[in-house]
Write a protein that holds these residues in place. Structure first.
Motif, PDB file in Angstrom:
ATOM      1  N   SER A  52      46.784  30.942  39.160  1.00 13.85           N
ATOM      2  CA  SER A  52      48.058  31.228  40.367  1.00 13.85           C
ATOM      3  C   SER A  52      49.038  31.394  39.359  1.00 13.85           C
ATOM      4  N   VAL A  76      58.932  38.810  44.203  1.00 17.83           N
ATOM      5  CA  VAL A  76      57.761  37.941  44.790  1.00 17.83           C
ATOM      6  C   VAL A  76      56.718  39.017  45.766  1.00 17.83           C
ATOM      7  N   VAL A  77      57.515  39.817  46.577  1.00 16.82           N
ATOM      8  CA  VAL A  77      56.914  40.570  47.636  1.00 16.82           C
ATOM      9  C   VAL A  77      56.294  41.516  46.691  1.00 16.82           C
ATOM     10  N   PHE A  79      55.287  41.386  43.627  1.00 18.39           N
ATOM     11  CA  PHE A  79      53.921  40.797  43.055  1.00 18.39           C
ATOM     12  C   PHE A  79      53.095  40.843  43.605  1.00 18.39           C
ATOM     13  N   GLN A  80      53.187  40.012  44.784  1.00 20.29           N
ATOM     14  CA  GLN A  80      51.964  39.919  46.007  1.00 20.29           C
ATOM     15  C   GLN A  80      51.198  41.255  46.274  1.00 20.29           C
ATOM     16  N   ALA A  81      52.006  42.356  46.270  1.00 17.46           N
ATOM     17  CA  ALA A  81      51.389  43.542  46.570  1.00 17.46           C
ATOM     18  C   ALA A  81      50.683  44.093  45.487  1.00 17.46           C
ATOM     19  N   PRO A  84      47.450  40.925  44.531  1.00 20.45           N
ATOM     20  CA  PRO A  84      47.000  40.342  46.044  1.00 20.45           C
ATOM     21  C   PRO A  84      45.998  38.991  45.906  1.00 20.45           C
ATOM     22  N   GLU A  85      45.258  38.941  44.721  1.00 14.19           N
ATOM     23  CA  GLU A  85      44.516  38.137  44.404  1.00 14.19           C
ATOM     24  C   GLU A  85      44.775  36.657  43.815  1.00 14.19           C
ATOM     25  N   PRO A  87      47.349  33.865  44.072  1.00 14.91           N
ATOM     26  CA  PRO A  87      48.426  33.087  44.585  1.00 14.91           C
ATOM     27  C   PRO A  87      49.664  32.704  44.012  1.00 14.91           C
ATOM     28  N   VAL A  88      50.782  32.903  44.798  1.00  8.19           N
ATOM     29  CA  VAL A  88      51.881  32.607  44.160  1.00  8.19           C
ATOM     30  C   VAL A  88      52.561  31.243  44.724  1.00  8.19           C
ATOM     31  N   ARG A  90      55.829  28.954  44.771  1.00 10.54           N
ATOM     32  CA  ARG A  90      57.233  29.085  44.854  1.00 10.54           C
ATOM     33  C   ARG A  90      57.668  27.454  44.385  1.00 10.54           C
TER      34      ARG A  90
END
Length: 138
Positions: A52, A76-77, A79-81, A84-85, A87-88, A90
């Protein structure tokens, strides 16, 4: 066991810290120019198993988002795109830069060494990660 990575994201540069394989100790990894962060992360994730990623959440003293929050939220958006595998998580990053600077003083670094903003960012990411690990073990 996979590692946990922490990012102290900034407009110009990003401090990076990582755990050991057992997720017990946080260590500063490096500071990267933010413009080069995604290529760095792509390369790092190819070499290391990361469970993570912690990303600092900038807040004001009253707990409301700071002026840099939209910049971090946009990262963050993205990074997640891109990953995607992974987890972030915060985490509140209030005081980490001040704590990093005090750590530099306590460590006996010279005034010139303490002016290295990249080192401050790396230490801030390490503090962020170590505090997270400490809370996790309670």
């Amino acid at each position: 066991m996979p590692r946990i990575l922490a990012l102290d994201y900034g407009r110009k540069r990003t401090g990076i810290a990582v755990t050991d394989d057992l997720q017990i100790i946080a260590s500063g990894l490096t500071t990267v120019d933010t413009a080069q962060l995604f290529p760095f992360l792509v390369d790092y994730f190819k070499k290391e198993d990361v469970r993570s990623v912690l990303i600092g959440e900038p807040k004001q003293m009253n707990g409301l988002p700071s002026e840099s929050a939209p910049l971090v939220d946009a990262f963050v958006v993205q990074f997640q795109a891109t990953f995607p595998e992974i987890p972030v998580v915060r985490v509140d990053e209030r005081f980490t830069s001040k704590m990093a600077f005090q750590t530099m003083i306590d460590s006996g670094l010279t005034k010139k060494q303490r002016q290295n903003k990249g080192l401050v960012d790396e230490i801030a990411a390490t503090i962020l990660l170590q505090e997270y690990l400490s809370r996790k073990m309670i």
